[in-house]
Design a protein around this motif. Structure first.
Motif, PDB file in Angstrom:
ATOM      1  N   ARG A 347       0.856  -1.181   0.000  1.00  0.00           N
ATOM      2  CA  ARG A 347       0.000   0.000   0.000  1.00  0.00           C
ATOM      3  C   ARG A 347       0.888   1.225   0.000  1.00  0.00           C
ATOM      4  NH1 ARG A 347      -4.104   1.010   4.811  1.00  0.00           N
ATOM      5  NH2 ARG A 347      -2.268   1.486   6.051  1.00  0.00           N
ATOM      6  N   ASP A 350       0.163   5.721   3.505  1.00  0.00           N
ATOM      7  CA  ASP A 350      -1.147   6.130   4.010  1.00  0.00           C
ATOM      8  C   ASP A 350      -0.937   6.972   5.261  1.00  0.00           C
ATOM      9  OD1 ASP A 350      -3.849   6.375   4.465  1.00  0.00           O
ATOM     10  OD2 ASP A 350      -4.081   4.412   5.381  1.00  0.00           O
ATOM     11  N   ARG A 373      -5.172  12.875   3.830  1.00  0.00           N
ATOM     12  CA  ARG A 373      -4.579  11.595   4.211  1.00  0.00           C
ATOM     13  C   ARG A 373      -4.597  10.646   3.018  1.00  0.00           C
ATOM     14  NH1 ARG A 373      -8.199   7.480   7.734  1.00  0.00           N
ATOM     15  NH2 ARG A 373      -6.466   6.218   7.001  1.00  0.00           N
ATOM     16  N   GLU A 446     -12.392   2.203   1.356  1.00  0.00           N
ATOM     17  CA  GLU A 446     -12.425   2.506   2.787  1.00  0.00           C
ATOM     18  C   GLU A 446     -13.441   3.581   3.138  1.00  0.00           C
ATOM     19  OE1 GLU A 446      -8.310   2.235   4.660  1.00  0.00           O
ATOM     20  OE2 GLU A 446      -7.889   3.267   2.779  1.00  0.00           O
ATOM     21  N   ASP A 470     -11.398   1.500   8.379  1.00  0.00           N
ATOM     22  CA  ASP A 470     -11.839   2.849   8.049  1.00  0.00           C
ATOM     23  C   ASP A 470     -13.261   2.865   7.512  1.00  0.00           C
ATOM     24  OD1 ASP A 470      -9.896   4.815   8.701  1.00  0.00           O
ATOM     25  OD2 ASP A 470      -8.556   3.884   7.251  1.00  0.00           O
ATOM     26  N   ARG A 480     -12.645   5.806  14.954  1.00  0.00           N
ATOM     27  CA  ARG A 480     -12.165   4.483  15.370  1.00  0.00           C
ATOM     28  C   ARG A 480     -11.196   4.545  16.546  1.00  0.00           C
ATOM     29  NH1 ARG A 480      -8.411   2.800  10.141  1.00  0.00           N
ATOM     30  NH2 ARG A 480      -7.047   1.626  11.504  1.00  0.00           N
TER      31      ARG A 480
HETATM   32 MG    MG Z   1      -7.461   2.376   6.410  1.00  0.00          MG
END
Ligand code: MG
Ligand code: PEP
Length: 597
Positions: A347, A350, A373, A446, A470, A480
């Motif tokens: 990924r 992030d 983000r 997400e 997410d 969260r």
């Molecule tokens: Mg995430």
């Protein structure tokens, strides 16, 4: 810590379980007193700059306090929020700021020294007054001083994180950010106990990845535990035991041994078996990885590849420096070579929304999780992002790489990413570098927007991966990381299940594989439902794989699909819970009948 001190009374502090395991050790408390303030003379021409630095720190703390205050006010009302309001009032009190300002100018000292000196002076006055109300203002002042010193140090982390405290300690702190857990875990912390943070926060995920027990939600923990106090953190029961008696220590050591033995036995047996349902459907069980050190676990627990490598941890570890292209290549190459020919999904960085790398992530966003983000940040910083992409294409020849973009909300983001990939590859070609152009590109789903355009997204990418951590947060509008609304963070909410179903359906129509890589994937109770909804790839922390594999191997897909249909039709998370409970009990009965027969 080898022996108990039975002269002290054992005390049990209850919190919530956030990362399993049991740890024994002397406590290290991270508190504001760890900040060392030095007096640094400032040259005449640099005084204005120092005053500006102080003003910037005030502005940044002010913004942080405002955000906290409004969040607390929304959830708990104005009483609790007034604590943060009181901090803001001190900060805005022009005489406080003026005194600091004046001291910097008159004495030509650094802002840190002036802040501490003025705060000490006022603090002494507060301490002498009789009124309790005013004495409490003194405590507020200490908090504000800590915020300011932190902001001046350019740190988002608790003071003390960088100290050298030795190995095998239990870190006790008001709160810890994910990168702090990472750093502390690396420096020998064997357990964490904190006051603030949810069990689904990134902090908890990192602790689980490091296999370091974490208990959260212990009220006033830093006031109740002192440095070097012997403690036991029980991440299964969500408890911290202060001054454990010898029998408590013995029980903990037994628990540790049993846990280790169970894990080893389970992993050896599980590794050899295919993740195949009773009726012969294969399920891919992949690993979520944050650190290259976890490769050992990926193998040990029998993952069939890496479904999510969270590359931002390279940045979190090095912050405030940025990892170089060569460092990126080295890590990617290590992962790819170790796993080849299995796939490694990397990924792209992030960062943002709680994962802060200094200088890269904007500070003082009012709502960072709704701010810059994931892919938004990466595309806004092509100077940094290009370097990561170059490293990915350079590492690609060493294994089976896939690249995945986080926090995608629009097709344009995927197109922009493709464009950047084209440019980077053209650059590598011109340089005559060794690289591989042909790499599959995927998107994480997400946010609800990505779910609702999953068909269009699927038409632009080679694979999709549902990030439920997410997706739950954004679908249910529940932070969260906020323990006050942790009860509302419901993975089994029918809205979340419908979201998953929509993505699976879109993938099926476009013939694009869909994986699920949120924490839900590691829940044995949820697995029948996930397969029933049509998922065939689950990516989780490596330690979750054996338990999930057990469930997959006992599962009849027809029954799972019927369960999926019933759950989707349910009105509440509670109803879904009950359906899963009944399904689990029936499976157990079927299993025991089969064994008896
Ligand atoms: Mg995430
Ligand atoms: C997710 O959101 O489900 C996910 C896997 O990403 P992260 O937990 O790193 O945000």
């Amino acid at each position: 810590m080898n022996r108990a001190d039975d002269t002290k009374t054992q005390e049990s502090l209850q919190g919530a379980a956030a990362a399993p395991g049991v740890a024994i050790g002397p406590a290290v408390c991270l508190r504001g007193h760890g900040i060392e303030v030095l007096r640094v003379p400032i040259q005449r021409h640099a005084v204005d700059r120092e005053v500006e630095r102080f003003a910037a720190a005030v502005a940044s703390v002010e913004a942080e306090l405002e955000a906290t205050e409004s969040r607390i006010a929304e959830t708990f009302g104005s009483d609790l929020a007034s604590i943060f309001h009181a901090h803001s009032v001190i900060l805005r009190d022009s005489s406080f700021a003026r005194r600091i300002d004046r001291m910097i100018r008159r004495e030509r000292v650094n802002a840190e020294w002036a802040v501490q000196a003025v705060a000490d002076d006022l603090g002494e006055k507060f301490a002498q007054v009789k009124s309790q109300h005013l004495r409490e203002r003194g405590e507020d002042l200490r908090d504000v001083t800590r915020y300011l010193l932190r902001a001046l140090a350019g740190k988002m982390s608790s003071p003390g994180v960088g100290e050298d405290f030795g190995r095998d300690v239990v870190v006790v702190s008001h709160e810890l950010t994910p990168d702090e857990v990472l750093r502390l875990g690396r420096r020998g912390a064997v357990g964490f106990a904190i006051e603030v943070g949810g069990a689904n926060s990134h902090t908890a995920i990192v602790a689980r990845a490091l296999d370091v027990p974490l208990v959260t939600g212990i009220v006033e923990i830093t006031n109740r535990v002192a440095d070097d106090d012997p403690v036991v953190v029980d991440g299964e029961e969500g408890r911290l035991t202060l001054h454990p008696r010898s029998e408590t220590l013995d029980a903990c050591r037994n628990l540790q041994r049993r846990r280790r033995r169970n894990e080893e036995a389970r992993s050896t047996a599980a590794r050899e078996l295919p993740a195949r349902t009773v009726d012969g459907t294969d399920v891919e069980l992949l690993a979520n990885v944050e650190l290259a050190d976890e490769l050992e676990d990926v193998r040990r627990f029998g993952a069939s590849g890496i479904g999510l490598y969270r590359s931002e941890f390279l940045y979190l570890e090095k912050s405030p420096e940025l990892p170089s292209e060569e460092e990126h290549v080295a890590v990617f190459r290590e992962l790819l070579e170790a796993l080849a020919p299995q796939t490694v999904v990397v990924r792209t960085l992030d960062l943002g929304g709680g994962k802060v790398a200094r200088g890269l992530v904007p500070e003082n966003e009012e709502n960072p999780v709704l701010g810059q983000r994931g892919i938004r940040l990466a595309l806004a910083r092509p100077d940094v992002f290009r370097l990561q992409l170059r490293a990915l294409f350079r590492a690609a020849p060493f294994g089976n790489l896939r690249i995945m973009a986080p926090m995608v909300t629009a097709v344009e983001e995927i197109r922009a990413l493709r464009l950047l990939c084209d440019e980077v590859c053209a650059e590598l070609e011109t340089e005559g570098a060794e690289y591989q152009r042909d790499v599959e590109l995927g998107a994480m789903v997400e946010v609800p927007a990505a779910v609702l355009i999953a068909r269009q997204l699927a038409a632009e990418v080679d694979f999709l991966s549902i990030g439920t951590n997410d997706l739950i947060q954004y679908t249910l509008a529940v932070d969260r990381t906020n323990e006050h609304v942790a009860g509302l963070y419901q993975p089994l909410h029918p809205a979340v299940l419908t979201m998953i179903q929509l993505v699976v359906e879109a993938g099926r129509r476009q013939r694009v594989p869909v994986a699920l890589c949120g924490e839900m994937a590691a829940s044995p109770r949820c697995v029948p439902l996930m397969l029933g909804l049509g998922l065939r790839q689950l990516s989780m922390s490596p330690r979750g794989i054996p338990g999930v594999k057990d469930v997959v191997r006992a599962l009849d897909l027809g029954a799972a699909e019927a369960l999926g249909r019933r759950c989707i039709a349910a009105a509440t998370a509670q109803e879904v819970e009950e359906l899963l409970g009944a399904f689990g009990a029936a499976s157990l009965q079927r299993g025991s009948r089969a064994r008896a027969g």
